[in-house]
Design a protein around this motif. Sequence first.
Motif, PDB file in Angstrom:
ATOM      1  N   VAL A 255      13.015  12.145   2.109  1.00 24.73           N
ATOM      2  CA  VAL A 255      12.429  11.768   3.401  1.00 24.73           C
ATOM      3  C   VAL A 255      13.309  12.247   4.553  1.00 24.73           C
ATOM      4  CG1 VAL A 255      11.983   9.783   4.898  1.00 24.73           C
ATOM      5  CG2 VAL A 255      11.020   9.836   2.619  1.00 24.73           C
ATOM      6  N   ARG A 256      14.601  12.128   4.387  1.00 20.09           N
ATOM      7  CA  ARG A 256      15.522  12.533   5.450  1.00 20.09           C
ATOM      8  C   ARG A 256      15.514  14.046   5.680  1.00 20.09           C
ATOM      9  NH1 ARG A 256      18.885   8.680   2.797  1.00 20.09           N
ATOM     10  NH2 ARG A 256      20.120  10.346   1.835  1.00 20.09           N
ATOM     11  N   CYS A 257      15.019  14.802   4.711  1.00 23.84           N
ATOM     12  CA  CYS A 257      15.008  16.268   4.829  1.00 23.84           C
ATOM     13  C   CYS A 257      13.715  16.805   5.427  1.00 23.84           C
ATOM     14  CB  CYS A 257      15.211  16.905   3.453  1.00 23.84           C
ATOM     15  SG  CYS A 257      16.850  16.600   2.749  1.00 23.84           S
ATOM     16  N   LEU A 258      12.755  15.931   5.683  1.00 27.50           N
ATOM     17  CA  LEU A 258      11.470  16.380   6.200  1.00 27.50           C
ATOM     18  C   LEU A 258      11.521  16.633   7.701  1.00 27.50           C
ATOM     19  CD1 LEU A 258       9.074  13.979   4.261  1.00 27.50           C
ATOM     20  CD2 LEU A 258       9.413  16.423   3.838  1.00 27.50           C
ATOM     21  N   GLY A 259      10.738  17.619   8.119  1.00 30.30           N
ATOM     22  CA  GLY A 259      10.601  17.899   9.532  1.00 30.30           C
ATOM     23  C   GLY A 259       9.418  17.157  10.130  1.00 30.30           C
ATOM     24  N   ARG A 260       9.040  17.548  11.325  1.00 31.42           N
ATOM     25  CA  ARG A 260       7.909  16.934  12.019  1.00 31.42           C
ATOM     26  C   ARG A 260       6.639  17.074  11.182  1.00 31.42           C
ATOM     27  NH1 ARG A 260       6.807  13.230  16.019  1.00 31.42           N
ATOM     28  NH2 ARG A 260       4.633  13.500  16.603  1.00 31.42           N
ATOM     29  N   ASP A 261       5.899  15.953  11.025  1.00 33.55           N
ATOM     30  CA  ASP A 261       4.666  15.914  10.236  1.00 33.55           C
ATOM     31  C   ASP A 261       4.910  16.283   8.771  1.00 33.55           C
ATOM     32  OD1 ASP A 261       3.082  15.170  12.446  1.00 33.55           O
ATOM     33  OD2 ASP A 261       2.872  17.268  13.058  1.00 33.55           O
ATOM     34  N   GLY A 262       6.143  16.104   8.291  1.00 34.98           N
ATOM     35  CA  GLY A 262       6.458  16.416   6.906  1.00 34.98           C
ATOM     36  C   GLY A 262       5.815  15.460   5.930  1.00 34.98           C
ATOM     37  N   ARG A 263       5.667  15.927   4.694  1.00 31.03           N
ATOM     38  CA  ARG A 263       4.988  15.155   3.665  1.00 31.03           C
ATOM     39  C   ARG A 263       5.891  14.999   2.436  1.00 31.03           C
ATOM     40  NH1 ARG A 263       2.505  19.056   5.730  1.00 31.03           N
ATOM     41  NH2 ARG A 263       2.478  20.473   3.946  1.00 31.03           N
ATOM     42  N   LEU A 264       6.037  13.768   1.977  1.00 29.78           N
ATOM     43  CA  LEU A 264       6.732  13.487   0.727  1.00 29.78           C
ATOM     44  C   LEU A 264       5.681  13.151  -0.312  1.00 29.78           C
ATOM     45  CD1 LEU A 264       9.133  12.818  -1.130  1.00 29.78           C
ATOM     46  CD2 LEU A 264       9.144  10.513  -0.131  1.00 29.78           C
ATOM     47  N   VAL A 265       5.659  13.901  -1.411  1.00 29.44           N
ATOM     48  CA  VAL A 265       4.668  13.705  -2.466  1.00 29.44           C
ATOM     49  C   VAL A 265       5.361  13.101  -3.679  1.00 29.44           C
ATOM     50  CG1 VAL A 265       2.899  14.787  -3.889  1.00 29.44           C
ATOM     51  CG2 VAL A 265       3.381  15.691  -1.599  1.00 29.44           C
ATOM     52  N   LEU A 266       4.903  11.937  -4.096  1.00 21.14           N
ATOM     53  CA  LEU A 266       5.499  11.204  -5.216  1.00 21.14           C
ATOM     54  C   LEU A 266       4.783  11.587  -6.503  1.00 21.14           C
ATOM     55  CD1 LEU A 266       5.740   7.672  -3.538  1.00 21.14           C
ATOM     56  CD2 LEU A 266       7.327   9.608  -3.367  1.00 21.14           C
ATOM     57  N   VAL A 267       5.420  12.425  -7.317  1.00 22.30           N
ATOM     58  CA  VAL A 267       4.818  12.909  -8.559  1.00 22.30           C
ATOM     59  C   VAL A 267       5.448  12.217  -9.765  1.00 22.30           C
ATOM     60  CG1 VAL A 267       4.257  14.948  -9.936  1.00 22.30           C
ATOM     61  CG2 VAL A 267       4.405  15.136  -7.438  1.00 22.30           C
ATOM     62  N   GLY A 268       6.783  12.160  -9.825  1.00 28.14           N
ATOM     63  CA  GLY A 268       7.459  11.464 -10.908  1.00 28.14           C
ATOM     64  C   GLY A 268       7.130   9.980 -10.887  1.00 28.14           C
ATOM     65  N   LEU A 269       6.854   9.410 -12.051  1.00 29.45           N
ATOM     66  CA  LEU A 269       6.424   8.018 -12.142  1.00 29.45           C
ATOM     67  C   LEU A 269       7.611   7.095 -12.379  1.00 29.45           C
ATOM     68  CD1 LEU A 269       3.255   8.437 -14.390  1.00 29.45           C
ATOM     69  CD2 LEU A 269       3.378   8.352 -11.893  1.00 29.45           C
ATOM     70  N   THR A 270       7.635   5.991 -11.651  1.00 23.41           N
ATOM     71  CA  THR A 270       8.693   4.997 -11.820  1.00 23.41           C
ATOM     72  C   THR A 270       8.186   3.639 -11.339  1.00 23.41           C
ATOM     73  OG1 THR A 270      10.914   4.329 -11.112  1.00 23.41           O
ATOM     74  CG2 THR A 270       9.627   5.579  -9.530  1.00 23.41           C
ATOM     75  N   PRO A 271       8.622   2.553 -12.000  1.00 21.33           N
ATOM     76  CA  PRO A 271       8.275   1.219 -11.505  1.00 21.33           C
ATOM     77  C   PRO A 271       9.189   0.757 -10.378  1.00 21.33           C
ATOM     78  CG  PRO A 271       9.502   1.028 -13.539  1.00 21.33           C
ATOM     79  CD  PRO A 271       9.312   2.504 -13.299  1.00 21.33           C
ATOM     80  N   GLU A 272      10.191   1.572 -10.016  1.00 20.22           N
ATOM     81  CA  GLU A 272      11.111   1.191  -8.948  1.00 20.22           C
ATOM     82  C   GLU A 272      10.358   1.021  -7.630  1.00 20.22           C
ATOM     83  OE1 GLU A 272      14.615   3.596  -8.399  1.00 20.22           O
ATOM     84  OE2 GLU A 272      14.574   4.241 -10.490  1.00 20.22           O
ATOM     85  N   PRO A 273      10.806   0.086  -6.773  1.00 24.57           N
ATOM     86  CA  PRO A 273      10.169  -0.063  -5.453  1.00 24.57           C
ATOM     87  C   PRO A 273      10.449   1.152  -4.580  1.00 24.57           C
ATOM     88  CG  PRO A 273      12.136  -1.429  -5.604  1.00 24.57           C
ATOM     89  CD  PRO A 273      11.899  -0.895  -6.983  1.00 24.57           C
ATOM     90  N   LEU A 274       9.524   1.432  -3.686  1.00 23.14           N
ATOM     91  CA  LEU A 274       9.699   2.512  -2.721  1.00 23.14           C
ATOM     92  C   LEU A 274      10.312   1.925  -1.465  1.00 23.14           C
ATOM     93  CD1 LEU A 274       9.116   5.425  -1.731  1.00 23.14           C
ATOM     94  CD2 LEU A 274       6.862   4.614  -1.007  1.00 23.14           C
ATOM     95  N   THR A 275      11.494   2.422  -1.087  1.00 22.30           N
ATOM     96  CA  THR A 275      12.162   1.912   0.102  1.00 22.30           C
ATOM     97  C   THR A 275      12.437   3.058   1.067  1.00 22.30           C
ATOM     98  OG1 THR A 275      14.350   2.169  -0.921  1.00 22.30           O
ATOM     99  CG2 THR A 275      13.261   0.038  -1.181  1.00 22.30           C
ATOM    100  N   ILE A 276      12.239   2.775   2.335  1.00 26.69           N
ATOM    101  CA  ILE A 276      12.514   3.747   3.397  1.00 26.69           C
ATOM    102  C   ILE A 276      13.560   3.134   4.316  1.00 26.69           C
ATOM    103  CG2 ILE A 276      11.562   5.114   5.272  1.00 26.69           C
ATOM    104  CD1 ILE A 276      10.506   5.860   2.508  1.00 26.69           C
ATOM    105  N   PRO A 277      14.810   3.613   4.257  1.00 29.09           N
ATOM    106  CA  PRO A 277      15.892   2.972   5.026  1.00 29.09           C
ATOM    107  C   PRO A 277      15.651   2.971   6.531  1.00 29.09           C
ATOM    108  CG  PRO A 277      16.782   4.468   3.364  1.00 29.09           C
ATOM    109  CD  PRO A 277      15.314   4.695   3.402  1.00 29.09           C
ATOM    110  N   ASN A 278      15.078   4.041   7.067  1.00 30.02           N
ATOM    111  CA  ASN A 278      14.894   4.134   8.526  1.00 30.02           C
ATOM    112  C   ASN A 278      13.434   4.444   8.837  1.00 30.02           C
ATOM    113  OD1 ASN A 278      14.948   4.543  11.252  1.00 30.02           O
ATOM    114  ND2 ASN A 278      16.541   6.104  11.239  1.00 30.02           N
ATOM    115  N   SER A 279      12.636   3.409   8.961  1.00 28.18           N
ATOM    116  CA  SER A 279      11.204   3.627   9.202  1.00 28.18           C
ATOM    117  C   SER A 279      10.924   4.092  10.623  1.00 28.18           C
ATOM    118  CB  SER A 279      10.423   2.339   8.906  1.00 28.18           C
ATOM    119  OG  SER A 279      10.843   1.296   9.771  1.00 28.18           O
ATOM    120  N   ILE A 280      11.863   3.899  11.529  1.00 24.99           N
ATOM    121  CA  ILE A 280      11.672   4.387  12.899  1.00 24.99           C
ATOM    122  C   ILE A 280      11.554   5.908  12.896  1.00 24.99           C
ATOM    123  CG2 ILE A 280      12.701   4.599  15.185  1.00 24.99           C
ATOM    124  CD1 ILE A 280      13.983   1.869  14.750  1.00 24.99           C
ATOM    125  N   ALA A 281      12.451   6.559  12.164  1.00 23.54           N
ATOM    126  CA  ALA A 281      12.402   8.021  12.074  1.00 23.54           C
ATOM    127  C   ALA A 281      11.104   8.483  11.428  1.00 23.54           C
ATOM    128  CB  ALA A 281      13.600   8.533  11.278  1.00 23.54           C
TER     129      ALA A 281
END
Length: 348
Positions: A255-281
């Motif tokens: 997420v930190r490596c994405l530019g403007r309007d960037g997209r993160l695609v979650l393909v690998g499967l995991t039961p781990e929670p999804l956390t975003i440390p800085n949702s403002i960005a």
Amino acid sequence: MTMLAGRLDPTAGTFGMRTVPIPEPGPGQVRIRVRAAGVCLSDVHLIDGSLRPAFLDAQEVTLGHEVSGEIDAVGPDVPDQWLPGVRVVLEAGERCGVCPQCTRFRTPCLAVRTRGVDYDGGWAEYALATHHTLVAMPDTLSFEEAAIVPDAVSTPWGAVAGTGRAEPGRPAGVWGVGGLGAHAVQLLRMVGAAPVVAVDPLDAARDRALEFGADFAFDPADPHFGEQVAAVTGGAGLDVAYDMAGVGAVREQAVRCLGRDGRLVLVGLTPEPLTIPNSIAVSIRGTRILGHYGSRAGDVERLIDLIRYGRLDLSRSVSGTLPLSEAPEAVKALADKQGNPIRLILTP
């Protein structure tokens, strides 16, 4: 008549090779003599219990969702084109037929059943398949290479060309260069994404990424990692990033490596929670986080054509073959990354 099969009891958490009856095809079904079946990390996670079947209505299931072989027997109501001896690869799943989308003839199905997860798969000498999940394969394509198309290749293809909408001349990143990630790199190069950045902590995996067509391969633990990505993207960041590993830390870094309007695609499967440390960005940049599973109707046929016409080469993708009887050893080898495999193949 009996056959050998790799059977999982999800409730008990046990997996082993067992002798079971050879199945008979019912209406609309064919029986496949399995020639090759892939071993996927999803199979490892089903065995270790971190993934669970969503729609299994039996105590046990035969694993294996990457399958190729020859038609052995044909049940009633199967179109004439599917005859004994025809070489086929099997779609990794099928529509449920009962959800609102299916009953209204719409897509996508809301409850797709996955082969080798929700019903018996191809870690066996024979497997059943409904005729609409069959894809004919050319004689020039080996059973081993064909077997991995329905997931190891079609899943990243669906993520690259579909969910993530990678574009020519736009930077893309792949985290995790294993069975899915290696093909994602190859497919991103094929559709013209540039630069293609591969990220993996293993030296061998980064070398493989460069061999498969990545422009750059970085170690995520490198203290200058962020600067490296910024430098190769001209400071703009990635247009799209693919998490092929299914690891929480990967997603936070991507997420930190994405530019403007960037997209993160979650393909690998995991039961781990999804956390975003800085949702403002995330809000300011207009970042989108997209889930992805499997592939779209027609993708396997399209990929087979790309292979047929020399646009896609899977000759480097099969890391080794083992007899079906050694399925437990193959699972352990993949789980432990013995030899850094892309795909191991079981051959009955």
